[in-house]
Design a protein around this motif. Sequence first.
Motif, PDB file in Angstrom:
ATOM      1  N   VAL A  63      19.975 -51.960-134.809  1.00 36.10           N
ATOM      2  CA  VAL A  63      18.525 -51.792-134.969  1.00 36.10           C
ATOM      3  C   VAL A  63      17.846 -51.585-133.625  1.00 36.10           C
ATOM      4  O   VAL A  63      17.010 -50.687-133.473  1.00 36.10           O
ATOM      5  CB  VAL A  63      17.919 -52.991-135.735  1.00 36.10           C
ATOM      6  N   MET A  64      18.202 -52.397-132.636  1.00 32.34           N
ATOM      7  CA  MET A  64      17.555 -52.281-131.325  1.00 32.34           C
ATOM      8  C   MET A  64      17.886 -50.939-130.664  1.00 32.34           C
ATOM      9  O   MET A  64      17.016 -50.299-130.073  1.00 32.34           O
ATOM     10  CB  MET A  64      17.973 -53.441-130.417  1.00 32.34           C
ATOM     11  N   SER A  92      24.001 -45.364-133.867  1.00 27.02           N
ATOM     12  CA  SER A  92      23.811 -46.736-133.383  1.00 27.02           C
ATOM     13  C   SER A  92      24.701 -47.705-134.149  1.00 27.02           C
ATOM     14  O   SER A  92      25.290 -48.619-133.550  1.00 27.02           O
ATOM     15  CB  SER A  92      22.343 -47.149-133.519  1.00 27.02           C
ATOM     16  N   LEU A  93      24.822 -47.498-135.464  1.00 29.16           N
ATOM     17  CA  LEU A  93      25.693 -48.349-136.273  1.00 29.16           C
ATOM     18  C   LEU A  93      27.155 -48.156-135.882  1.00 29.16           C
ATOM     19  O   LEU A  93      27.892 -49.132-135.698  1.00 29.16           O
ATOM     20  CB  LEU A  93      25.501 -48.056-137.764  1.00 29.16           C
ATOM     21  N   LEU A  94      27.588 -46.925-135.740  1.00 29.46           N
ATOM     22  CA  LEU A  94      28.967 -46.656-135.330  1.00 29.46           C
ATOM     23  C   LEU A  94      29.265 -47.307-133.983  1.00 29.46           C
ATOM     24  O   LEU A  94      30.295 -47.959-133.802  1.00 29.46           O
ATOM     25  CB  LEU A  94      29.210 -45.147-135.259  1.00 29.46           C
ATOM     26  N   ARG A  95      28.353 -47.164-133.044  1.00 34.95           N
ATOM     27  CA  ARG A  95      28.510 -47.758-131.700  1.00 34.95           C
ATOM     28  C   ARG A  95      28.625 -49.278-131.799  1.00 34.95           C
ATOM     29  O   ARG A  95      29.490 -49.899-131.182  1.00 34.95           O
ATOM     30  CB  ARG A  95      27.320 -47.354-130.833  1.00 34.95           C
ATOM     31  N   ALA A 132      32.948 -43.212-129.307  1.00 29.35           N
ATOM     32  CA  ALA A 132      32.861 -43.047-130.759  1.00 29.35           C
ATOM     33  C   ALA A 132      31.488 -42.510-131.179  1.00 29.35           C
ATOM     34  O   ALA A 132      31.405 -41.650-132.053  1.00 29.35           O
ATOM     35  CB  ALA A 132      33.133 -44.391-131.453  1.00 29.35           C
ATOM     36  N   ALA A 133      30.437 -42.998-130.546  1.00 26.92           N
ATOM     37  CA  ALA A 133      29.081 -42.598-130.931  1.00 26.92           C
ATOM     38  C   ALA A 133      28.550 -41.440-130.100  1.00 26.92           C
ATOM     39  O   ALA A 133      27.445 -40.958-130.342  1.00 26.92           O
ATOM     40  CB  ALA A 133      28.140 -43.783-130.793  1.00 26.92           C
ATOM     41  N   LYS A 134      29.348 -40.983-129.116  1.00 25.42           N
ATOM     42  CA  LYS A 134      28.925 -39.887-128.212  1.00 25.42           C
ATOM     43  C   LYS A 134      27.639 -40.248-127.480  1.00 25.42           C
ATOM     44  O   LYS A 134      26.685 -39.474-127.440  1.00 25.42           O
ATOM     45  CB  LYS A 134      28.812 -38.572-128.970  1.00 25.42           C
TER      46      LYS A 134
END
Length: 180
Positions: free
Chosen positions: A98-99, A130-133, A171-173
């Motif tokens: 979320v942040m 953001s979730l993947l990261r 993973a999140a680029k």
Amino acid sequence: MPPPPPPYGSGYGGGYGGTDPLSGMPPLAESGRRILARVIDWLIVAVPLAIIGIPFDIYERATRDGNDFGDTVNSLNGGSQLVFQLITIVAYVAYDTVMTAKNGQTLGKKLMKLRVAMLNDGSTPPMSQSLLRAVVLWLPALICCACLWPLLLLILILVDKPYKQGLHDKAAKTVVVTAQ
């Protein structure tokens, strides 16, 4: 007939002779400030969780005499510690997701004047990235590898060239840059 795929080396990472994705972006974050930001974030989530954990008897194992694997499994099967483990995973992943999706900054990054940016254009990562990261960052550490996973991420950040990316960034680029 669909158009041909882009040539090798285009897009993520720029490739040899490609344009630098970081051109026009603020400088990459210093490793020390990045580590301190992560410690601050860890404390922001860990302290409330430590207080919340009291009714879940998470400290029971530390005070018992018989502290072997069988006791741990039986205790987890009792349910309360498993529930607390799930709460912990959700808390860390949700906080970071979320942040980061909001403005690219957790509270730790904000204090250290850093932000997470998409590698390709410097924008704030969308919720999916953001979730993947966050999942790659926290899930292995919270499930099985509490000491080794953060150490592996730190080593990768320190040795990765040219973008100082941990596995969660790859993973999140994303990259972590100084905030303006």
